[in-house]
Structures are given as structure tokens and as C-alpha cells.
Design a protein around this motif. Structure first.
Motif, PDB file in Angstrom:
ATOM      1  N   SER A  94       4.554 -52.284  57.441  1.00 51.25           N
ATOM      2  CA  SER A  94       3.401 -51.485  56.998  1.00 51.25           C
ATOM      3  C   SER A  94       3.728 -49.998  57.098  1.00 51.25           C
ATOM      4  CB  SER A  94       2.171 -51.827  57.850  1.00 51.25           C
ATOM      5  OG  SER A  94       2.404 -51.448  59.184  1.00 51.25           O
ATOM      6  N   PRO A  95       3.133 -49.181  56.225  1.00 52.87           N
ATOM      7  CA  PRO A  95       3.441 -47.745  56.208  1.00 52.87           C
ATOM      8  C   PRO A  95       3.090 -47.078  57.540  1.00 52.87           C
ATOM      9  CG  PRO A  95       2.142 -48.382  54.285  1.00 52.87           C
ATOM     10  CD  PRO A  95       2.134 -49.552  55.219  1.00 52.87           C
ATOM     11  N   ILE A  96       3.780 -45.988  57.850  1.00 53.97           N
ATOM     12  CA  ILE A  96       3.494 -45.228  59.082  1.00 53.97           C
ATOM     13  C   ILE A  96       2.201 -44.426  58.901  1.00 53.97           C
ATOM     14  CG2 ILE A  96       4.874 -43.146  58.547  1.00 53.97           C
ATOM     15  CD1 ILE A  96       5.943 -43.350  61.485  1.00 53.97           C
ATOM     16  N   ILE A  97       1.938 -44.004  57.651  1.00 54.72           N
ATOM     17  CA  ILE A  97       0.654 -43.362  57.316  1.00 54.72           C
ATOM     18  C   ILE A  97       0.084 -44.092  56.111  1.00 54.72           C
ATOM     19  CG2 ILE A  97      -0.482 -41.279  56.410  1.00 54.72           C
ATOM     20  CD1 ILE A  97       1.697 -39.600  57.688  1.00 54.72           C
ATOM     21  N   GLU A  98      -1.179 -44.453  56.215  1.00 50.69           N
ATOM     22  CA  GLU A  98      -1.839 -45.105  55.083  1.00 50.69           C
ATOM     23  C   GLU A  98      -3.274 -44.603  55.002  1.00 50.69           C
ATOM     24  OE1 GLU A  98      -1.814 -49.536  53.163  1.00 50.69           O
ATOM     25  OE2 GLU A  98      -1.877 -49.390  55.333  1.00 50.69           O
ATOM     26  N   THR A  99      -3.652 -44.082  53.842  1.00 48.06           N
ATOM     27  CA  THR A  99      -5.047 -43.663  53.670  1.00 48.06           C
ATOM     28  C   THR A  99      -5.678 -44.507  52.573  1.00 48.06           C
ATOM     29  OG1 THR A  99      -4.687 -41.998  51.936  1.00 48.06           O
ATOM     30  CG2 THR A  99      -4.364 -41.280  54.210  1.00 48.06           C
ATOM     31  N   ARG A 100      -6.974 -44.768  52.736  1.00 47.07           N
ATOM     32  CA  ARG A 100      -7.723 -45.518  51.702  1.00 47.07           C
ATOM     33  C   ARG A 100      -8.894 -44.664  51.244  1.00 47.07           C
ATOM     34  NH1 ARG A 100      -6.868 -51.056  53.751  1.00 47.07           N
ATOM     35  NH2 ARG A 100      -4.629 -51.307  53.369  1.00 47.07           N
ATOM     36  N   ASN A 101      -8.887 -44.349  49.947  1.00 45.03           N
ATOM     37  CA  ASN A 101      -9.990 -43.579  49.330  1.00 45.03           C
ATOM     38  C   ASN A 101     -10.371 -42.331  50.130  1.00 45.03           C
ATOM     39  OD1 ASN A 101     -10.077 -45.600  47.410  1.00 45.03           O
ATOM     40  ND2 ASN A 101     -11.626 -46.760  48.505  1.00 45.03           N
TER      41      ASN A 101
END
Length: 306
Positions: A5-12
Motif C-alpha cells: 500500500s502507498p506510504i501516502i494516500e489521499t481520498r477526495n
């Protein structure tokens, strides 16, 4: 390949001020070990986004996950493993570079050997006994980066890290940033409005304009989306277009040239022969491929100055 999984993940991820979106529905994914270049014109929403990733401002909408954890519930833990330099460096002008680093050392609770190493990395070890307010702009910037590096974080977030540096200083910081993933296992997210900087440092890129993410992917995929075109110049554009259309080609007239999607060499030769057989002299055939700068300007709108 393992699906990590990504180290940084943003949703909307969104931020509005007075009903105006500064950042709108951004879905970022930064993978471990990347140098991720966050690129966009000034005022595009880069700093606002980075501040939301660190919990310095609250999103109007959306979520931020760092190290696989929700930032809202795990901020102290996340910040423990993160170093950052946002906008301009914070320091005490009346203290020396070394004393400023000691203040940060107590805050971060790290061993004093980290100070020497961080100062060495940014080449300030010989200026560490000088007061910070006597530092040049470039030295202040390097002190800010040394502070961000002090805990040797897993994630380093840098906002315009070469701001105010002369060309030699820019080169030094660029080399420094490029060495960090391999040497210290860091993942780096850095923002810039300078395409050349991102082009020379980043392994992946996100392009933002007016608060919207317009592209995200590797530098290679950005280039690959850029297919070369064939440009043809004749003295009778309308007739040339007609002849080519009847043969199944799809030209369009652009100024004084016909533009076609990329064709193999033998196809170009066949097309040239066809026009000459119809008594349409061809004065020029060119292959044209956009530079990264052209792609960037196309994406962000030519009317915006960088």
C-alpha cells in the motif's frame, strides 16, 4: 511484484475557503521509496495539500492515510516518522545553526550524533557556530532541510526546497535529495513550480493546477502519453487534405501545415508519393514531439505563467 500500500494516500482530499476550492478532490498515491514531484504553477494548491498531509490544516472533505494509518487518529505517531520543510524554514535568528539544531533535537528526542550527520549532509558543518540571522538565504534553506532530516525520517516532505538558492545551491540540494532514498531508505515528496527541477529529481510526478490533480504517474508514463506527430507543408493544403482523406488518412489543418498522428517511415514515404502523384509539391515533412514543458503547459493552461 508485491502489492504494497502507498506510504501516502489521499481520498477526495479537498479544502475550501469561503466556498472557493483551493484543493479539489485530490487522490494522491505516493509509493515507498519514490521521489514524488508535486508540480504545478504558483497558487495551484501545492502548499495547501502538503499542510493537510501533515495535519497543519484540516481538510474540508476527504481523508489522508500515511504509513497505512488515518492521519486524524494517528497524527503523533505519523509525525514521529516524518520530516518536513513547508514554506520557509523556522529558526531562531539569535541562535547559531548548531543551537537551532539542538532545540530541534530536544523536540524530536533524537541522539546528538544526528545533528552532526544532518549538518554534514547539507554542508553546514563549517558554518554551524554562526548566528542563523547572519546566514544567506541559501544557508537558511539548508538549515531548514537539516532540521527536517534530523530524525532521519521514513518520509520527507519538502515544499519548494530550492527556493532562493543560486544555481550551485540548487544543484547541491538536487544531488542531496536524489541520494536520500538509497542511502537512508527515505521516501520523498517535494513540491515545485519548476518543471526542470522535477524532471531531474523525481521518479514519479503529480501535476496540479487550480486545485485539481491533472496527472499522476511515472515520468516515463508522462513522456509515453506524448506521441510524436507528422507535420506536412504543401502549397495547396485543401487539396492535399482531400487526397489524404480519400486514402484513409486522418489529417487536420493547423495553420499552414497538415498534422497527422504518428506514422511509420514507410507510411510517410507512401503519403509523400501520393501527394506528388497528384501534383501537390511537398515542401516540408517534420516529425514533432512535445517537450515535457509543452505537456505541462497543455495540462495547466498556457495562459498561466509559471
Amino acid at each position: 511484484m508485491m502489492n504494497v500500500s502507498p506510504i501516502i494516500e489521499t481520498r477526495n482530499l479537498s479544502k475550501s475557503y469561503g466556498g472557493t476550492h483551493r484543493v479539489h478532490q485530490i487522490n494522491l498515491a505516493v509509493q515507498t521509496g519514490q521521489i514524488f514531484g508535486f508540480l504545478g504553477p504558483n497558487g495551484a494548491g501545492k502548499t495547501t495539500t502538503l499542510k493537510m498531509l501533515l495535519g497543519l490544516i484540516k481538510p474540508t472533505e476527504g481523508t489522508v492515510n500515511v504509513f497505512g494509518k488515518d492521519l486524524r487518529n494517528n497524527r503523533p505517531d505519523i509525525l514521529n516518522k516524518t520530516g518536513s520543510l513547508i514554506e520557509s524554514p523556522s529558526y531562531y535568528g539569535h541562535l547559531t545553526g548548531l543551537e537551532n539544531m539542538r532545540v530541534m533535537q530536544h523536540l524530536r528526542n533524537v541522539p546528538s550524533k544526528n545533528i552532526d550527520e544532518a549538518l554534514k549532509i547539507v554542508r553546514l558543518e563549517n558554518q554551524k557556530h554562526k548566528r542563523a540571522d547572519q546566514y544567506s538565504l541559501g544557508m537558511k534553506q539548508r538549515l531548514g532541510i537539516a532540521m527536517a532530516l534530523l530524525a532521519f525520517p521514513s518520509l520527507l516532505i519538502l515544499d519548494e526546497p530550492t527556493n532562493g538558492l543560486d544555481p550551485a545551491g540548487i544543484g547541491e540540494i538536487r544531488e542531496l535529495i536524489k541520494s536520500l532514498p538509497k542511502q537512508y531508505g527515505m521516501t520523498i515528496l517535494l513540491s515545485s513550480h519548476l518543471l526542470t527541477e522535477i524532471e531531474q529529481i523525481a521518479t514519479s510526478v503529480g501535476i496540479i493546477s487550480d486545485g485539481k490533480l491533472l496527472f499522476q504517474g511515472t515520468m516515463e508514463s508522462l513522456q509515453a502519453s506524448n506521441k510524436p506527430k507528422i507535420l506536412i507543408q504543401t502549397n495547396d493544403m485543401a487539396r492535399a487534405e482531400k487526397v489524404l482523406l480519400t486514402q484513409g488518412y486522418m489529417p487536420r489543418i493547423l495553420g499552414k501545415r497538415l498534422v497527422l498522428e504518428y506514422l511509420r517511415e514507410e507510411e510517410v514515404a507512401r503519403m509523400n508519393k501520393l501527394l506528388v502523384e497528384h501534383d501537390i509539391p511537398v515542401s516540408r515533412i517534420e516529425e514533432h514531439q512535445k517537450s515535457l514543458e509543452d505537456i505541462f503547459l497543455d495540462l495547466t493552461g498556457k495562459e498561466r505563467s509559471l
